[in-house]
Design an enzyme around this catalytic site. Structure first.
Site, PDB file in Angstrom:
ATOM      1  N   SER A 106       0.849  -1.189   0.000  1.00  0.00           N
ATOM      2  CA  SER A 106       0.000   0.000   0.000  1.00  0.00           C
ATOM      3  C   SER A 106       0.886   1.242   0.000  1.00  0.00           C
ATOM      4  O   SER A 106       2.068   1.158  -0.361  1.00  0.00           O
ATOM      5  CB  SER A 106      -0.948  -0.036   1.198  1.00  0.00           C
ATOM      6  OG  SER A 106      -1.961   0.928   1.069  1.00  0.00           O
ATOM      7  N   ASN A 107       0.353   2.379   0.394  1.00  0.00           N
ATOM      8  CA  ASN A 107       1.145   3.614   0.434  1.00  0.00           C
ATOM      9  C   ASN A 107       0.657   4.500   1.571  1.00  0.00           C
ATOM     10  O   ASN A 107      -0.272   4.130   2.298  1.00  0.00           O
ATOM     11  CB  ASN A 107       1.085   4.333  -0.922  1.00  0.00           C
ATOM     12  CG  ASN A 107      -0.343   4.683  -1.293  1.00  0.00           C
ATOM     13  OD1 ASN A 107      -1.012   5.432  -0.600  1.00  0.00           O
ATOM     14  ND2 ASN A 107      -0.826   4.091  -2.383  1.00  0.00           N
ATOM     15  N   ARG A 108       1.264   5.670   1.716  1.00  0.00           N
ATOM     16  CA  ARG A 108       1.037   6.513   2.903  1.00  0.00           C
ATOM     17  C   ARG A 108      -0.224   7.371   2.843  1.00  0.00           C
ATOM     18  O   ARG A 108      -0.470   8.156   3.762  1.00  0.00           O
ATOM     19  CB  ARG A 108       2.244   7.433   3.112  1.00  0.00           C
ATOM     20  CG  ARG A 108       3.460   6.728   3.652  1.00  0.00           C
ATOM     21  CD  ARG A 108       4.639   7.682   3.727  1.00  0.00           C
ATOM     22  NE  ARG A 108       4.346   8.869   4.477  1.00  0.00           N
ATOM     23  CZ  ARG A 108       5.012  10.025   4.347  1.00  0.00           C
ATOM     24  NH1 ARG A 108       6.006  10.116   3.490  1.00  0.00           N
ATOM     25  NH2 ARG A 108       4.693  11.077   5.081  1.00  0.00           N
ATOM     26  N   ALA A 118      -4.701   7.644  -4.011  1.00  0.00           N
ATOM     27  CA  ALA A 118      -3.341   7.222  -4.340  1.00  0.00           C
ATOM     28  C   ALA A 118      -3.428   5.735  -4.687  1.00  0.00           C
ATOM     29  O   ALA A 118      -3.272   4.860  -3.830  1.00  0.00           O
ATOM     30  CB  ALA A 118      -2.420   7.459  -3.155  1.00  0.00           C
TER      31      ALA A 118
END
Ligand code: C5P
Length: 216
Positions: free
Chosen positions: A21-23, A88
């Site tokens: 995943s991402n932030r 995102a």
């Protein structure tokens, strides 16, 4: 107007408990949704896994992966005047997903990935006179990258920001952005709350809709 807004990260699972995943916190997309309902617009918010409360009067659809988000956007877009892609979206997903938790000893040293579809580009053939807005969170030269994405994704507006600044981008409540469109010079906005940036995006959408009403 009827607005479809996406927010948050996507999760690309390796097995039921592990994912890439991402932030992204989802704050920017939720702020656009909040700003839009404040102005009386009808908002459908497609949210990846985030821990934010749903703004009042927003219809929320929760998704997990990029493919889930694409399916939700594809299903909902026909009813909308505009698509605002704040999410995102993870660029890659593991080539294979296990239905059961992989044992420590079974986890491969290398994980094979495959690219996720670009949601904006996939939806471009269905755009018609709808307004498409994207975001460009960059760590290099934000304006040059955003300009490239504005063109390649066929967008009406791209909101560019430098995610290396501590007071802009991921997780924080403020953001520093520049609006780029195909026809006007770039417009840099002052550092402000994500809610105020959401309001500026809604202003832009309203002006654009007044200038070229769409019939959806
Ligand atoms: O290419 P990049 O991910 O930087 O582009 C950012 C914009 O494209 C955002 O508006 C994001 O929501 C959208 N996007 C998308 N589908 C993807 C990746 C990004 O629609 N797979």
């Amino acid at each position: 107007m009827k607005l479809l807004i996406t927010a948050g990260p996507t999760r690309e699972h390796l097995d039921p408990v592990r994912f890439l995943s991402n932030r992204s916190s989802g704050k920017m997309g939720f702020a656009v949704a909040q700003a839009a309902v404040e102005r009386g617009h009808t908002v459908t918010l497609v949210a990846g896994p985030v821990t934010l409360p749903t703004p009042e009067q927003v219809f929320r659809v929760d998704v997990v992966s990029a493919l889930d988000m694409l399916a939700a956007v594809r299903r909902l877009l026909p009813y909308q005047h505009a698509l605002v892609m704040c999410a995102a979206v993870a660029d890659w997903r593991p080539k294979s997903q296990s239905d059961t938790k992989l044992k420590k000893t079974e986890v491969p040293i290398e994980v094979a990935l495959e690219p996720n579809p670009d949601i904006l580009k996939t939806m471009l053939p269905l755009k018609e006179d709808r307004i498409f807005v994207g975001f460009a969170a960059e760590t290099g030269d934000p304006l040059a990258e955003a300009q490239r994405k504005l063109t390649s994704k066929g967008l009406d507006l791209i909101v560019a920001n430098d995610v290396t600044r501590p007071d802009a981008g991921f997780e924080v409540d403020t953001n520093l952005v520049t609006f780029l469109t195909p026809s006007e010079p770039p417009r840099a906005l002052p550092l402000q709350s994500k809610l105020d940036i959401g309001r500026a995006i809604v202003d832009w959408l309203e002006q654009r809709e007044r200038a070229a009403p769409n019939i959806t």
